[in-house]
Design an enzyme around this catalytic site. Structure first.
Site, PDB file in Angstrom:
ATOM      1  N   SER B  77      31.429  11.427  38.970  1.00  0.00           N
ATOM      2  CA  SER B  77      30.098  11.952  38.666  1.00  0.00           C
ATOM      3  C   SER B  77      29.717  13.049  39.673  1.00  0.00           C
ATOM      4  O   SER B  77      29.801  12.835  40.880  1.00  0.00           O
ATOM      5  CB  SER B  77      29.093  10.792  38.720  1.00  0.00           C
ATOM      6  OG  SER B  77      27.814  11.205  38.317  1.00  0.00           O
ATOM      7  N   CYS B  79      28.115  15.517  42.256  1.00  0.00           N
ATOM      8  CA  CYS B  79      27.063  15.505  43.283  1.00  0.00           C
ATOM      9  C   CYS B  79      26.061  16.637  43.028  1.00  0.00           C
ATOM     10  O   CYS B  79      26.271  17.485  42.154  1.00  0.00           O
ATOM     11  CB  CYS B  79      27.717  15.678  44.660  1.00  0.00           C
ATOM     12  SG  CYS B  79      28.002  17.398  45.111  1.00  0.00           S
ATOM     13  N   CYS B  82      27.742  20.237  43.089  1.00  0.00           N
ATOM     14  CA  CYS B  82      28.574  20.560  41.917  1.00  0.00           C
ATOM     15  C   CYS B  82      27.720  20.619  40.652  1.00  0.00           C
ATOM     16  O   CYS B  82      27.959  21.457  39.779  1.00  0.00           O
ATOM     17  CB  CYS B  82      29.687  19.524  41.796  1.00  0.00           C
ATOM     18  SG  CYS B  82      30.778  19.527  43.252  1.00  0.00           S
TER      19      CYS B  82
END
Lengths: 146, 146
Positions: B77, B79, B82
């Site tokens: 997943s 952060c 990103c």
């Protein structure tokens, strides 16, 4: 002028002198610059080295407690990438040279508790206005616009 | 398994083999991988080269229309950094290997119209569980935690 904003502007000017996009940044901790950088899209063919990212990369790997007590200076309102990076590392304060030529994710930063201060410095504004007028395609590429 | 998620996992495994943090990513456009990468915090002493950032950097400078028709695959997943980069470039779809060991900014992405799909693949989960158990300080550093 704030001496650290002046350092960020020097970075932006260096980027412009290199044929790049004039956005600079410094990371300050305990009254000292611990990272400095400028946009390197042109110079390094980079899709991720905005000014703030370059300053953080040049600061190197740091413990969380340093970021959480640091101040990030940037000549231009931080885009979603750079704002997300500020949130990742919990940088509590961001001082922005200007947001007249580009409005970044200031509202998101504030909503997460980041202290955001905008100077709207004329040197920063004029540098970006001139650059955008001269190289609109390069600027659009840098912010993901067609 | 989705062949592109498999490619992202290969990148994560390569990162692990290099002594790094096992997170990998690929950028896909018109059914082909156009950028691939993995977290390089350890390998390059980098504060910004998460897997997704490395994949985007390795894809090089691209026109906006490519990002806006691409799919980003990542083993974990994404952060805030990103996720912000996904928003900057307007990448419309993100396929996530797992969000059991770390929940990134999926809600923010969805609120901005990004199509987010989570696989919760057992290989991705086990790789991160093992890494976090073995190197908790390195993992905390990567996500800005004390």
């Amino acid at each position: 002028m704030d001496k650290f904003l002046h350092e960020a502007i020097k970075e932006a000017q260096q980027g412009l002198d290199e044929g790049g996009i004039p956005i600079g940044s410094v990371l300050v901790y305990e009254g000292k610059v611990i990272g400095r950088g400028h946009n390197r899209r042109v110079q390094q063919g980079s899709a991720i080295l905005h000014g703030e990212m370059d300053a953080l990369e040049n600061a190197g790997r740091l413990p969380a407690k340093i970021y959480k007590n640091a101040v990030l200076y940037t000549t231009l309102s931080p885009c979603p990438m750079c704002s997300g990076t500020i949130l990742l590392y919990g940088i509590p304060k961001v001082i922005i040279g200007e947001n007249k030529t580009f409005m970044g994710e200031e509202a998101l930063l504030k909503s997460r508790g980041v202290n955001v201060e905008v100077i709207n410095d004329t040197t920063c504004i004029e540098m970006m206005e001139s650059f955008i007028a001269n190289k609109p395609e390069l600027w659009n590429e840098d912010i993901g616009e067609e």
